[in-house]
Design an enzyme around this catalytic site. Sequence first.
Site, mmCIF file in Angstrom:
data_model
loop_
_atom_site.group_PDB
_atom_site.id
_atom_site.type_symbol
_atom_site.label_atom_id
_atom_site.label_comp_id
_atom_site.label_asym_id
_atom_site.label_seq_id
_atom_site.Cartn_x
_atom_site.Cartn_y
_atom_site.Cartn_z
ATOM 1 N N HIS A 95 0.846 -1.316 0.129
ATOM 2 C CA HIS A 95 -0.034 -0.003 -0.088
ATOM 3 C C HIS A 95 0.961 1.232 0.169
ATOM 4 O O HIS A 95 1.640 1.436 0.868
ATOM 5 C CB HIS A 95 -1.000 -0.052 1.217
ATOM 6 N N GLU A 132 -7.106 -12.385 6.129
ATOM 7 C CA GLU A 132 -6.083 -11.788 7.163
ATOM 8 C C GLU A 132 -6.600 -11.999 8.547
ATOM 9 O O GLU A 132 -6.402 -12.421 9.144
ATOM 10 C CB GLU A 132 -5.868 -10.206 6.914
ATOM 11 N N ASP A 173 3.459 -5.169 2.448
ATOM 12 C CA ASP A 173 2.079 -4.472 3.037
ATOM 13 C C ASP A 173 2.249 -2.947 3.441
ATOM 14 O O ASP A 173 1.740 -2.360 2.498
ATOM 15 C CB ASP A 173 1.518 -5.270 4.267
ATOM 16 N N ASP A 174 2.459 -2.774 4.764
ATOM 17 C CA ASP A 174 2.868 -1.188 5.244
ATOM 18 C C ASP A 174 4.078 -1.093 5.775
ATOM 19 O O ASP A 174 4.154 -0.937 6.993
ATOM 20 C CB ASP A 174 1.736 -0.717 5.906
HETATM 21 N N1 ADE Z 1 -4.878 -1.357 4.263
HETATM 22 C C1 ADE Z 1 -3.669 -1.031 4.440
HETATM 23 N N2 ADE Z 1 -2.836 -2.185 4.966
HETATM 24 C C2 ADE Z 1 -3.911 -3.091 4.966
HETATM 25 C C3 ADE Z 1 -4.068 -4.475 5.278
HETATM 26 N N3 ADE Z 1 -2.853 -5.112 5.876
HETATM 27 N N4 ADE Z 1 -5.238 -5.015 5.650
HETATM 28 C C4 ADE Z 1 -6.593 -4.240 5.296
HETATM 29 N N5 ADE Z 1 -6.478 -3.271 4.728
HETATM 30 C C5 ADE Z 1 -5.159 -2.435 4.521
HETATM 31 ZN ZN ZN Z 2 -2.575 -5.057 2.668
#
Ligand code: ADE
Ligand code: ZN
Length: 337
Positions: free
Chosen positions: A21, A202, A280-281
């Site tokens: 993201h 998740e 991911d982030d």
């Molecule tokens: N938005 C950013 N990271 C996310 C994640 N791991 N799961 C769901 N939405 C997200």
């Molecule tokens: Zn994600």
Amino acid sequence: MRPQGLPDFIRAVPKAELHLHIEGTLEPELMFRLAKRNKRKLRFKSAAEVRKAYAFAGLQSFLDIYYEGAAVLIEEEDFYDLAAAYFKRAAADNVRHAEIFFDPQAHTSRGVPFATVIGGIRRALVDAEATLGMTSRLILSFLRHLDEADAAATLDTALPFRDWITGVGLDSSELGHPPEKFRTVFARARALGLRCVAHAGEEGPPAYIWGALDALRVERIDHGNRCLEDAALVDRLVARRMPLTLCPLSNLKLKVVPDMAAHPLPGMLARGLLVTINSDDPAYFGGYINENFKAVAAGERLSANDVRQLAKNSFTASFLSAADQARWIAAIDRVAA
Ligand code: ADE
Ligand code: ZN
């Protein structure tokens, strides 16, 4: 230079990143710089204080702070700087191709035009290809805590930029927001020739993975960890060679797994699932892609062959052409040899 140990091999091997993201790459230092540039006040005094706040109880507590951070992104230049910083950092990890999520609704809901968001990201993407030789694609991700009409309006807004967008995704708060809620907008996206992916499994149950496959007809599942609770689902994912974009450090930080030694990725790989490793982030979860590889590999839980397979999977699961995938897979074999 010949790679020595596994960490060197992880660094040297070409990789594709498929679950990233762009808003999740906002490092606290850049957050402060943009807040100052845009004359916005943050509730934190320093980057160190921001990092201290990154102790999450689960997905929602992370998302609350992720949307708060994203509010410093206002001008086209902000989105450019954000994406340019990611490309530079990813290139240092030898990511050669990235398929990047962006969350337009997190910005348009604050009055930032869609064109500003995608314009800045797109300009950084073009520059990264020219200066770093790194390719990328954009995936417009719908926020699932909002209703389908909001997603449909976002898709309408995106239409003038259709050529800059490869696919659509589904992210944000999973529980209570099953994939079926977005059946119609995904069907429309597919009719436009957009590729479809969705976060599922998740925090949500295996039924959400079935829903992503059957109702949204996705080509990849983002995360998908909870497939392991349903043997018939695992059989289907293996049989269809359905990619799962796993994010180990994210899973640790969001308490999807109790500790890294318990991460199911090595077992999933052995079971024949088409798993990939992603960050991911990374600004929030403590590491970019190579750190994710190394975290899973610790304690000899991955061999060099596993790393090679994971790198190949990342290209196989990408939206690159078959010819480009084959070129990268051959390059991986050359590095491995
Ligand atoms: N938005 C950013 N990271 C996310 C994640 N791991 N799961 C769901 N939405 C997200
Ligand atoms: Zn994600």
